[in-house]
Design an enzyme around this catalytic site. Structure first.
Site, PDB file in Angstrom:
ATOM      1  N   ASP A   1      30.649  12.236 -55.578  1.00 58.28           N
ATOM      2  CA  ASP A   1      29.709  11.163 -55.931  1.00 58.28           C
ATOM      3  C   ASP A   1      28.285  11.470 -55.488  1.00 58.28           C
ATOM      4  O   ASP A   1      27.629  10.657 -54.820  1.00 58.28           O
ATOM      5  CB  ASP A   1      30.169   9.827 -55.332  1.00 58.28           C
ATOM      6  CG  ASP A   1      31.593   9.469 -55.702  1.00 58.28           C
ATOM      7  OD1 ASP A   1      31.979   9.712 -56.853  1.00 58.28           O
ATOM      8  OD2 ASP A   1      32.311   8.941 -54.835  1.00 58.28           O
TER       9      ASP A   1
ATOM     10  N   GLU B   1      31.732   3.907 -65.090  1.00 62.16           N
ATOM     11  CA  GLU B   1      31.218   3.841 -63.724  1.00 62.16           C
ATOM     12  C   GLU B   1      29.932   4.658 -63.595  1.00 62.16           C
ATOM     13  O   GLU B   1      29.432   5.229 -64.553  1.00 62.16           O
ATOM     14  CB  GLU B   1      32.266   4.393 -62.739  1.00 62.16           C
ATOM     15  CG  GLU B   1      33.586   3.648 -62.740  1.00 62.16           C
ATOM     16  CD  GLU B   1      34.656   4.326 -61.915  1.00 62.16           C
ATOM     17  OE1 GLU B   1      35.606   3.641 -61.497  1.00 62.16           O
ATOM     18  OE2 GLU B   1      34.553   5.556 -61.686  1.00 62.16           O
TER      19      GLU B   1
END
Length: 306
Positions: free
Chosen positions: A39, A189
């Site tokens: 991430d 997302e």
């Protein structure tokens, strides 16, 4: 604080970067953080780059890295000293001279920490009254601020970026990938927003993060308003693993970033083929812009990784 594996990069990799930073004659495709660095969120501040990642249950958390060339990275600060929950999928930004990191936790809540210098000190976490995960900060030409979250939702932020001031509403419908692709599901997302020319660009993740090797991807949409309506790129997906034979699996969760010379890259995460248990590494890859204003990878699918 220095880590040899990051500071002592090879001369060959550095020459690739320097070529890519000038004429893009030798575009880069480099794993810059091998191991479990998922991430990634990256910010360019003048000639400096900063990056942080999910830290999950490890504290102090949100380790911030600094670089001046996108290959050599040095840890400089930790933004969160302690927390009751796992931290994942942060977003790093700078507004009016102040640095912000927005992040969700396993509690289902979103927080923000701030600092006047990237090295800190960083503030105590401020809770944001908004649901969703993977917050992505956005700001328009008038200075109005917004916070995107998963599933195409956005809520207005206060001028100081520390509170939600209105309704969280859905403004983006995801790009529909082919039905025959093997994924975990849509799982929209990781909204990352930037302004280039007349358009705001929204880079999102789809397909799931840890399922089939071909699940994850980065997709792009654009709009002349920071809150949409959004038009999906005809060149989607920007990043994707098409086959289990590729070196990197589940490529996704990307951020577009430029350098001072006007070259563009996307930074994302992926599992190395056969080493799923080692976590998601951080990768940087060169990007070009088409004549009709869309980002595409310089090296096409199937190109050899350097």
């Amino acid at each position: 604080m220095k880590t040899k594996s990051f500071v002592a990069m090879t001369v060959a990799a550095l020459s690739l970067l320097m070529a890519g930073c000038k004429e893009q004659k030798a575009p880069i495709k480099v794993c810059i953080f091998p191991g479990d660095y998922p991430d990634p969120t990256i910010l360019r501040d003048g000639n400096d780059y900063y990056m942080t990642h999910s830290n999950f249950t490890y504290y102090p958390g949100l380790l911030i890295w600094h670089s001046t060339d996108l290959l050599h990275w040095e840890p400089i600060a930790r933004a969160v000293q302690g927390h009751d929950y796992s931290i994942y999928a942060p977003d790093l930004c700078k507004v009016n001279g102040k640095y912000y990191i927005y992040y969700p936790t396993s509690s289902g809540e979103n927080f923000v920490v701030t600092a006047d210098k990237m090295e800190g000190p960083w503030s105590e976490p401020v809770k944001l009254r908004v649901s969703g995960i993977d917050p992505g900060h956005a700001i328009d030409d008038q200075g109005n601020r917004y916070l995107y979250t998963n599933d195409g939702h956005v809520a207005p932020l206060s001028a100081d970026g520390l509170s939600i001031t209105g309704r969280n509403q859905k403004v983006y419908d995801p790009w529909q990938y082919p039905e025959e692709w093997e994924t975990e599901g849509m799982w929209l997302e990781s909204p990352k927003i930037l302004k280039r020319g007349d358009y705001y660009y929204l880079v999102s993740a789809e397909g799931g993060t840890a399922g089939p090797a071909t699940s994850h991807m980065c997709v792009v949409a654009r709009s002349k308003s920071v809150t949409g309506p959004w038009e999906n790129s005809p060149y989607n997906p920007l990043v994707h693993t098409y086959s289990i034979d590729e070196e990197w699996w589940s490529k996704g969760h990307g951020t577009l970033i430029d350098d001072p010379d006007g070259n563009w890259y996307i930074v994302y995460h992926a599992y190395r083929n056969g080493f799923h248990t080692l976590g998601r590494s951080t990768i940087i890859e060169s990007v070009n812009w088409t004549k009709d204003g869309w980002p595409v990878l310089v090296q096409k699918k199937g190109a050899k990784w350097k």
